[in-house]
Write a protein that holds these residues in place. Structure first.
Motif, mmCIF file in Angstrom:
data_model
loop_
_atom_site.group_PDB
_atom_site.id
_atom_site.type_symbol
_atom_site.label_atom_id
_atom_site.label_comp_id
_atom_site.label_asym_id
_atom_site.label_seq_id
_atom_site.Cartn_x
_atom_site.Cartn_y
_atom_site.Cartn_z
ATOM 1 N N SER A 1 87.422 10.330 -15.242
ATOM 2 C CA SER A 1 88.737 10.733 -14.744
ATOM 3 C C SER A 1 89.536 11.253 -15.926
ATOM 4 O O SER A 1 89.573 10.618 -16.990
ATOM 5 N N LEU A 2 90.155 12.414 -15.746
ATOM 6 C CA LEU A 2 90.937 12.976 -16.843
ATOM 7 C C LEU A 2 92.140 13.722 -16.316
ATOM 8 O O LEU A 2 92.217 14.090 -15.149
ATOM 9 N N ARG A 3 93.106 13.912 -17.217
ATOM 10 C CA ARG A 3 94.301 14.692 -16.905
ATOM 11 C C ARG A 3 94.246 15.926 -17.797
ATOM 12 O O ARG A 3 94.152 15.819 -19.012
ATOM 13 N N GLN B 1 98.525 19.043 -16.366
ATOM 14 C CA GLN B 1 98.903 17.816 -15.639
ATOM 15 C C GLN B 1 98.162 17.605 -14.326
ATOM 16 O O GLN B 1 98.610 16.836 -13.474
ATOM 17 N N MET B 2 97.028 18.241 -14.145
ATOM 18 C CA MET B 2 96.204 18.030 -12.956
ATOM 19 C C MET B 2 95.215 16.898 -13.242
ATOM 20 O O MET B 2 94.731 16.748 -14.364
ATOM 21 N N LEU B 3 94.912 16.102 -12.206
ATOM 22 C CA LEU B 3 93.928 15.025 -12.329
ATOM 23 C C LEU B 3 92.573 15.519 -11.839
ATOM 24 O O LEU B 3 92.491 16.158 -10.785
ATOM 25 N N ASP C 1 86.458 27.735 -10.923
ATOM 26 C CA ASP C 1 86.940 29.117 -10.968
ATOM 27 C C ASP C 1 86.520 29.849 -12.248
ATOM 28 O O ASP C 1 86.896 30.991 -12.472
ATOM 29 N N GLY C 2 85.763 29.167 -13.113
ATOM 30 C CA GLY C 2 85.272 29.773 -14.345
ATOM 31 C C GLY C 2 86.218 29.630 -15.525
ATOM 32 O O GLY C 2 85.891 30.031 -16.638
ATOM 33 N N MET C 3 87.370 29.045 -15.296
ATOM 34 C CA MET C 3 88.352 28.861 -16.368
ATOM 35 C C MET C 3 88.038 27.589 -17.155
ATOM 36 O O MET C 3 87.652 26.577 -16.576
ATOM 37 N N GLU C 4 88.234 27.672 -18.463
ATOM 38 C CA GLU C 4 88.038 26.481 -19.298
ATOM 39 C C GLU C 4 89.291 25.624 -19.220
ATOM 40 O O GLU C 4 90.406 26.113 -19.390
ATOM 41 N N LYS C 5 89.084 24.347 -18.929
ATOM 42 C CA LYS C 5 90.188 23.391 -18.839
ATOM 43 C C LYS C 5 90.067 22.416 -20.002
ATOM 44 O O LYS C 5 88.974 22.045 -20.416
ATOM 45 N N HIS C 6 91.222 21.989 -20.524
ATOM 46 C CA HIS C 6 91.269 21.008 -21.603
ATOM 47 C C HIS C 6 92.089 19.824 -21.115
ATOM 48 O O HIS C 6 93.066 19.998 -20.391
ATOM 49 N N GLY C 7 91.685 18.619 -21.516
ATOM 50 C CA GLY C 7 92.431 17.457 -21.084
ATOM 51 C C GLY C 7 92.073 16.214 -21.868
ATOM 52 O O GLY C 7 91.338 16.271 -22.865
ATOM 53 N N THR C 8 92.567 15.086 -21.363
ATOM 54 C CA THR C 8 92.392 13.790 -22.010
ATOM 55 C C THR C 8 91.739 12.822 -21.031
ATOM 56 O O THR C 8 92.142 12.741 -19.867
#
Length: 102
Positions: free
Chosen positions: A81-83, A87-89, A64-71
């Motif tokens: 694989s990241l969360r 809290q989305m996988l 969707d063009g949004m920047e996501k941050h995770g671990t």
């Protein structure tokens, strides 16, 4: 320059040889090319995966063009694989991931 010219000559000879190959020879050659491409892809993926470890903070741009941050949770054969912080996988190609500050 000599190497470049040799490659062009080799390609011309190869192209000419292709014109004279039987269907069986072409199918064999196709199988060999596909195997080589798969090997190169696997090597590239391994190098990209080696940049990350479990617990690393990463970011990527979602569909969707949004920047996501995770671990990073796990390194798979071809994906990470990241969360995300929401809290989305996700399973993401390592080539799409960035470490903070990069």
């Amino acid at each position: 320059m000599t190497s470049e010219r040799k490659t062009l000559l080799d390609r011309e000879l190869f192209t000419e040889a292709l014109r004279h190959m039987s269907e069986a020879d072409l199918r064999y050659l196709n199988r060999m090319v596909v195997e080589r491409l798969n090997l190169l892809d696997q090597a590239r993926s391994t190098v990209q995966l080696a940049q990350f470890a479990q617990g690393d903070r990463v970011s990527f741009i979602a569909n969707d063009g949004m920047e996501k941050h995770g671990t990073v949770l796990r390194l798979n054969k071809k994906t990470v694989s990241l969360r995300t912080d929401d809290q989305m996988l996700w399973k993401v190609s390592p080539g799409l991931l960035r470490k903070p500050g990069r």
